[in-house]
Scaffold this motif. Structure first.
Motif, mmCIF file in Angstrom:
data_model
loop_
_atom_site.group_PDB
_atom_site.id
_atom_site.type_symbol
_atom_site.label_atom_id
_atom_site.label_comp_id
_atom_site.label_asym_id
_atom_site.label_seq_id
_atom_site.Cartn_x
_atom_site.Cartn_y
_atom_site.Cartn_z
ATOM 1 N N LYS A 1 36.901 -16.001 -29.074
ATOM 2 C CA LYS A 1 36.657 -17.097 -28.178
ATOM 3 C C LYS A 1 35.039 -17.347 -28.341
ATOM 4 N N LYS A 2 34.400 -16.540 -29.218
ATOM 5 C CA LYS A 2 33.062 -16.988 -29.587
ATOM 6 C C LYS A 2 32.887 -17.148 -31.075
ATOM 7 N N PRO A 3 33.473 -18.174 -31.727
ATOM 8 C CA PRO A 3 33.624 -18.182 -33.087
ATOM 9 C C PRO A 3 31.996 -18.466 -33.673
ATOM 10 N N CYS A 4 31.881 -18.126 -35.065
ATOM 11 C CA CYS A 4 30.705 -18.283 -35.687
ATOM 12 C C CYS A 4 30.414 -19.613 -35.734
ATOM 13 N N PRO A 5 29.064 -20.051 -35.543
ATOM 14 C CA PRO A 5 28.941 -21.540 -35.507
ATOM 15 C C PRO A 5 28.610 -21.820 -36.913
ATOM 16 N N ILE A 6 28.648 -21.218 -37.926
ATOM 17 C CA ILE A 6 28.477 -21.455 -39.164
ATOM 18 C C ILE A 6 29.737 -21.654 -40.127
ATOM 19 N N CYS A 7 30.969 -20.595 -39.892
ATOM 20 C CA CYS A 7 32.070 -20.692 -40.441
ATOM 21 C C CYS A 7 33.342 -20.834 -39.615
ATOM 22 N N GLY A 8 33.088 -20.522 -38.407
ATOM 23 C CA GLY A 8 34.115 -20.526 -37.324
ATOM 24 C C GLY A 8 34.889 -19.319 -37.279
ATOM 25 N N GLU A 9 34.715 -18.341 -37.843
ATOM 26 C CA GLU A 9 35.292 -16.991 -37.952
ATOM 27 C C GLU A 9 34.896 -16.057 -36.804
ATOM 28 N N ALA A 10 35.968 -15.315 -36.353
ATOM 29 C CA ALA A 10 35.615 -14.393 -35.107
ATOM 30 C C ALA A 10 34.268 -13.645 -35.289
ATOM 31 N N THR A 11 33.805 -13.376 -34.308
ATOM 32 C CA THR A 11 32.419 -12.655 -34.511
ATOM 33 C C THR A 11 32.873 -11.305 -33.624
ATOM 34 N N LEU B 1 30.763 -5.919 -30.720
ATOM 35 C CA LEU B 1 29.504 -4.893 -30.867
ATOM 36 C C LEU B 1 28.893 -5.279 -31.846
ATOM 37 N N LEU B 2 27.343 -4.976 -31.495
ATOM 38 C CA LEU B 2 26.361 -5.175 -32.829
ATOM 39 C C LEU B 2 26.316 -6.402 -33.573
ATOM 40 N N ALA B 3 26.748 -7.519 -32.970
ATOM 41 C CA ALA B 3 26.621 -8.576 -33.654
ATOM 42 C C ALA B 3 25.339 -9.118 -33.833
ATOM 43 N N THR B 4 25.116 -9.746 -35.263
ATOM 44 C CA THR B 4 23.614 -10.596 -35.250
ATOM 45 C C THR B 4 23.761 -11.840 -34.504
ATOM 46 N N LYS B 5 22.710 -12.008 -33.854
ATOM 47 C CA LYS B 5 22.726 -13.191 -32.830
ATOM 48 C C LYS B 5 21.468 -13.828 -33.051
ATOM 49 N N ILE B 6 21.571 -15.236 -32.713
ATOM 50 C CA ILE B 6 20.687 -16.299 -32.861
ATOM 51 C C ILE B 6 19.975 -16.774 -31.785
ATOM 52 N N ALA B 7 19.491 -17.739 -31.441
ATOM 53 C CA ALA B 7 18.989 -18.226 -30.377
ATOM 54 C C ALA B 7 20.061 -18.578 -29.387
ATOM 55 N N ASP B 8 19.811 -18.508 -28.106
ATOM 56 C CA ASP B 8 20.782 -18.515 -27.109
ATOM 57 C C ASP B 8 21.982 -17.325 -27.225
ATOM 58 N N ASP B 9 21.498 -16.293 -27.702
ATOM 59 C CA ASP B 9 22.437 -15.262 -27.768
ATOM 60 C C ASP B 9 23.753 -15.529 -28.555
ATOM 61 N N THR B 10 23.680 -16.379 -29.415
ATOM 62 C CA THR B 10 24.850 -16.802 -30.308
ATOM 63 C C THR B 10 25.002 -15.950 -31.171
ATOM 64 N N PRO B 11 26.470 -15.177 -31.118
ATOM 65 C CA PRO B 11 26.544 -14.191 -32.117
ATOM 66 C C PRO B 11 27.209 -15.166 -33.569
ATOM 67 N N LEU B 12 27.031 -14.059 -34.468
ATOM 68 C CA LEU B 12 27.367 -14.495 -35.938
ATOM 69 C C LEU B 12 28.607 -13.745 -36.316
ATOM 70 N N CYS B 13 29.432 -14.149 -37.476
ATOM 71 C CA CYS B 13 30.288 -13.233 -38.015
ATOM 72 C C CYS B 13 29.569 -12.390 -38.945
ATOM 73 N N SER B 14 30.209 -11.185 -39.276
ATOM 74 C CA SER B 14 29.442 -10.090 -40.069
ATOM 75 C C SER B 14 29.214 -10.735 -41.546
ATOM 76 N N ASP B 15 30.015 -11.574 -42.002
ATOM 77 C CA ASP B 15 29.514 -12.083 -43.503
ATOM 78 C C ASP B 15 28.481 -13.222 -43.597
ATOM 79 N N CYS B 16 28.420 -13.880 -42.300
ATOM 80 C CA CYS B 16 27.200 -14.904 -42.377
ATOM 81 C C CYS B 16 26.014 -14.201 -41.931
ATOM 82 N N GLY B 17 25.948 -13.182 -41.035
ATOM 83 C CA GLY B 17 24.982 -12.412 -40.624
ATOM 84 C C GLY B 17 24.279 -11.433 -41.730
#
Length: 269
Positions: A11-21, A24-40
């Motif tokens: 429900k919170k896909p990575c804004p770069i690749c669209g994969e699931a994030t 727990l312990l996700a890398t987050k950018i502004a507005d608390d937006t999580p990234l998938c592990s591969d992009c992080g």
């Protein structure tokens, strides 16, 4: 839902690749937006900067990381590679660039390339404090007495539990200070010394000698004018090292053969 689905969030896909994030312990950018592990893992910048990145800023950064990778493969050709702990200082003198592959900087196969002019200073520490430092504009590296008189206590020579000689350990770290858009400073493990009391000071000084190969190169990176001073400082350092080994010889800590071998090694003969 599989076990991996429990720890991922579609429900919170990575804004770069669209994969699931990660949940727990996700890398987050502004507005608390999580990234998938591969992009992080592709990010290479200080953590405080990451949390301020917009999606567009992140895309620009990842494009820069691809350019960095291309430069490593096609442009960066190290002329010197000097061990530092578990990594190396790789220097391309022709292009005036250097790298230190560190896990703190992201993918160690794509370490950030720093320009010579981005290095502003360095510090070499051991567990007990600062050993050596140099800032752009200094005449010579500033050394402390710790490097030549590591403290240890002969009163603790034997352990109470097994009467075996005490091992003394000392860890080292190297800090680089930078004027880089993504990094203000990076820190590298610079090895360690573990030895019995009668060998500790000898091995400590020997390890410092190896690290001076790194710091002398950093002084040269910090400025061409400083390189000449570094050579003079290196000669003075060799003389000081020989005197310290002579003190160890006079104190009966090392043998005459060991002293002669170290003297020849330091003088390069």
């Amino acid at each position: 839902m599989g076990i991996f689905g429990i720890f991922s969030n579609k429900k919170k896909p990575c804004p770069i690749c669209g994969e699931a994030t990660p949940r727990l312990l996700a890398t987050k950018i502004a507005d608390d937006t999580p990234l998938c592990s591969d992009c992080g893992i592709k990010i290479s910048m200080e953590n405080s900067y990451v949390s301020k990145l917009s999606v567009e800023g992140l895309k620009e950064h990842l494009a820069m990381r691809e350019e960095n990778k291309s430069c490593l493969e096609n442009v960066f050709h190290p002329t010197r590679s000097i061990p530092i702990g578990f990594t190396k200082l790789n220097i391309d003198e022709a292009n005036k660039m250097f790298t230190i592959p560190l896990h703190m900087c992201g993918d160690v196969n794509n370490p950030p390339i720093f320009k010579f002019e981005e290095l502003t200073s360095y510090e070499l520490h051991d567990d007990h404090g600062l050993i050596e430092c140099f800032h752009r504009g200094d005449a010579t590296p500033q050394l402390t007495s710790i490097a030549y008189a590591p403290a240890f206590h002969f009163t603790d020579r034997f352990r109470d539990d097994d009467d075996k000689p005490q091992d003394i350990s000392r860890g080292f770290k190297l800090k680089l200070f930078l004027s880089n858009p993504c990094w203000d400073q990076v820190e590298s493990n610079a090895g360690s010394v573990v030895a019995r009391e009668h060998r500790f000071q000898l091995e400590y000084i020997e390890h410092i000698g190896k690290l001076r190969m790194v710091t002398a190169s950093l002084v040269a990176i910090l400025g061409v004018d400083a390189a000449g001073d570094a050579e003079q400082s290196s000669a003075e350092s060799i003389a000081q090292d020989i005197m310290k080994f002579k003190e160890l010889l006079d104190g009966g800590i090392i043998t005459q053969e060991e002293f002669n071998a170290k003297k020849k090694q330091l003088l390069g003969i």
